[in-house]
Write an enzyme that holds these catalytic residues in place. Structure first.
Site, PDB file in Angstrom:
ATOM      1  N   HIS A 279     -43.908  19.157   7.332  1.00 42.03           N
ATOM      2  CA  HIS A 279     -42.904  18.371   8.048  1.00 42.03           C
ATOM      3  C   HIS A 279     -43.410  17.870   9.397  1.00 42.03           C
ATOM      4  O   HIS A 279     -44.555  17.460   9.534  1.00 42.03           O
ATOM      5  CB  HIS A 279     -41.611  19.166   8.202  1.00 42.03           C
ATOM      6  CG  HIS A 279     -41.001  19.592   6.905  1.00 42.03           C
ATOM      7  ND1 HIS A 279     -40.962  18.790   5.790  1.00 42.03           N
ATOM      8  CD2 HIS A 279     -40.400  20.757   6.540  1.00 42.03           C
ATOM      9  CE1 HIS A 279     -40.363  19.439   4.799  1.00 42.03           C
ATOM     10  NE2 HIS A 279     -40.023  20.625   5.223  1.00 42.03           N
TER      11      HIS A 279
ATOM     12  N   THR B  57     -45.378  23.595  -2.562  1.00 44.37           N
ATOM     13  CA  THR B  57     -46.504  22.714  -2.844  1.00 44.37           C
ATOM     14  C   THR B  57     -47.584  22.888  -1.793  1.00 44.37           C
ATOM     15  O   THR B  57     -48.777  22.832  -2.092  1.00 44.37           O
ATOM     16  CB  THR B  57     -46.037  21.252  -2.876  1.00 44.37           C
ATOM     17  OG1 THR B  57     -44.904  21.138  -3.732  1.00 44.37           O
ATOM     18  CG2 THR B  57     -47.146  20.345  -3.390  1.00 44.37           C
ATOM     19  N   ALA B  58     -47.161  23.094  -0.549  1.00 47.52           N
ATOM     20  CA  ALA B  58     -48.133  23.292   0.528  1.00 47.52           C
ATOM     21  C   ALA B  58     -49.067  24.459   0.200  1.00 47.52           C
ATOM     22  O   ALA B  58     -50.290  24.351   0.357  1.00 47.52           O
ATOM     23  CB  ALA B  58     -47.404  23.541   1.852  1.00 47.52           C
TER      24      ALA B  58
ATOM     25  N   LYS C 199     -33.284  20.319  -3.672  1.00 47.85           N
ATOM     26  CA  LYS C 199     -34.585  19.827  -3.197  1.00 47.85           C
ATOM     27  C   LYS C 199     -35.528  21.025  -3.243  1.00 47.85           C
ATOM     28  O   LYS C 199     -35.284  22.032  -2.581  1.00 47.85           O
ATOM     29  CB  LYS C 199     -34.454  19.302  -1.768  1.00 47.85           C
ATOM     30  CG  LYS C 199     -35.789  18.949  -1.084  1.00 47.85           C
ATOM     31  CD  LYS C 199     -36.362  17.653  -1.618  1.00 47.85           C
ATOM     32  CE  LYS C 199     -37.622  17.246  -0.856  1.00 47.85           C
ATOM     33  NZ  LYS C 199     -37.318  16.778   0.513  1.00 47.85           N
ATOM     34  N   VAL C 200     -36.581  20.918  -4.027  1.00 48.70           N
ATOM     35  CA  VAL C 200     -37.505  22.035  -4.218  1.00 48.70           C
ATOM     36  C   VAL C 200     -38.940  21.551  -4.053  1.00 48.70           C
ATOM     37  O   VAL C 200     -39.213  20.353  -3.955  1.00 48.70           O
ATOM     38  CB  VAL C 200     -37.348  22.677  -5.618  1.00 48.70           C
ATOM     39  CG1 VAL C 200     -35.941  23.233  -5.808  1.00 48.70           C
ATOM     40  CG2 VAL C 200     -37.698  21.678  -6.730  1.00 48.70           C
ATOM     41  N   SER C 201     -39.860  22.477  -4.057  1.00 56.84           N
ATOM     42  CA  SER C 201     -41.282  22.149  -4.071  1.00 56.84           C
ATOM     43  C   SER C 201     -41.703  21.733  -5.482  1.00 56.84           C
ATOM     44  O   SER C 201     -41.265  22.327  -6.471  1.00 56.84           O
ATOM     45  CB  SER C 201     -42.115  23.371  -3.660  1.00 56.84           C
ATOM     46  OG  SER C 201     -41.808  23.787  -2.363  1.00 56.84           O
TER      47      SER C 201
END
Length: 288
Positions: A159, A115-116, A61-63
């Site tokens: 989150h 991504t943030a 699970k990655v950006s």
């Protein structure tokens, strides 16, 4: 599912956050028929992004923001990730203010390849005069305490932080998701699931089937995943965990669809135009 498509076991890393443990619970606990057993590592997004860049595990699970650096070795899976609306990262400060207050300020972010942070850079270029000051990378659960305690001037949070930041006495300066949706009309692409291309096309399709099945099983009876979710939720209030899941596990988790792929292409294309990420080849996001 083709039981011979994947050689077992598969190494996978995802975060201990409720959306990930909810999505992967059925697979992690052997309830998906004929699925290859996973060897699970829990890791913060900054760590999984680095693992992907180094090619360390089979599935991660990655950006979405890290994809331009890893898609030669990894394929983007069409399910299991996090996209949505009204779920963007927030910029938090100790005092209410305007974006101009960030000029020259020290800001904590969860990962420079997140991504943030990419959404933040696109927003700051439009809304913050001059430049933001020093960027400090912290695990996401350390960011709000750092802002509260004055270790940094502002924090970019993800989150469940959007549900609890008031408990730290903090204020939301800006919502990166609101800016993204207002300027593009697209959902917000946050976290992606990638798998090694070397597994082969048949194995990748079987893996996508496994993850899709795990998502559907979680939706069919959410109570089954609850112990796994709360075990890894870092003492999170169960009600907050449920809000977290409801926000980040949605139709785009089951399948990216046309809007999901458009969002990913839009984010990475815009960022490439600004010189923030390498450009992607037209076929880079295609699933085998």
């Amino acid at each position: 599912m083709d039981t011979n498509a994947i050689a077992a076991p598969l190494s996978i890393a995802y975060s201990p956050c409720p959306n990930d443990t909810f999505v992967f619970d059925a697979w992690a606990h052997g309830r998906v028929p004929d699925a290859a057993p996973p060897e699970v590592t829990f890791a913060d997004i900054d760590l999984t992004n680095g693992m992907a860049e180094r090619g360390e595990l089979d599935v991660l699970k990655v950006s979405y923001a890290v994809l331009p650096w890893v898609l030669e070795e990894y394929a983007l899976l069409p399910c299991g990730g996090a996209l949505g609306r009204g779920c963007g990262p927030l910029v938090l400060t100790r005092e209410a203010g305007e974006p101009t207050a960030l000029t020259g300020k020290r800001v904590a972010v969860p990962s420079e390849r997140s991504t943030a942070y990419l959404l933040f850079r696109l927003w700051a270029a439009a809304e913050v005069p001059g430049e933001v000051g020093e960027i400090v990378v912290l695990p996401f659960h350390e960011i709000m305490p750092a802002v509260r305690d004055g270790a940094v001037d502002a924090g970019l949070v993800i989150h469940e932080a959007r549900f609890i930041y008031q408990e730290y006495g903090l204020h939301s300066l800006a919502d990166m998701g609101e800016h993204w949706e207002a300027t593009t009309g697209l959902p917000i692409p946050l976290g992606a699931i990638v798998a090694k291309r070397s597994l082969g096309a048949r194995a990748l399709r079987a893996l996508a089937d496994t993850i899709s099945a795990s998502v559907r099983m979680a939706w069919q009876d959410p109570s089954v995943s609850k112990p796994y979710v709360l075990e890894h939720a870092q003492e999170m209030d169960p009600a907050v965990a449920e809000q977290h899941i409801a926000l980040y596990v949605n139709e785009f988790t089951a399948g990216l669809g046309a809007d999901g792929y458009a969002a990913v292409r839009g984010l990475l294309g815009r960022a490439a135009d600004e010189g923030l990420v390498p450009p992607l080849a037209p076929e880079a996001l295609a699933f085998p």
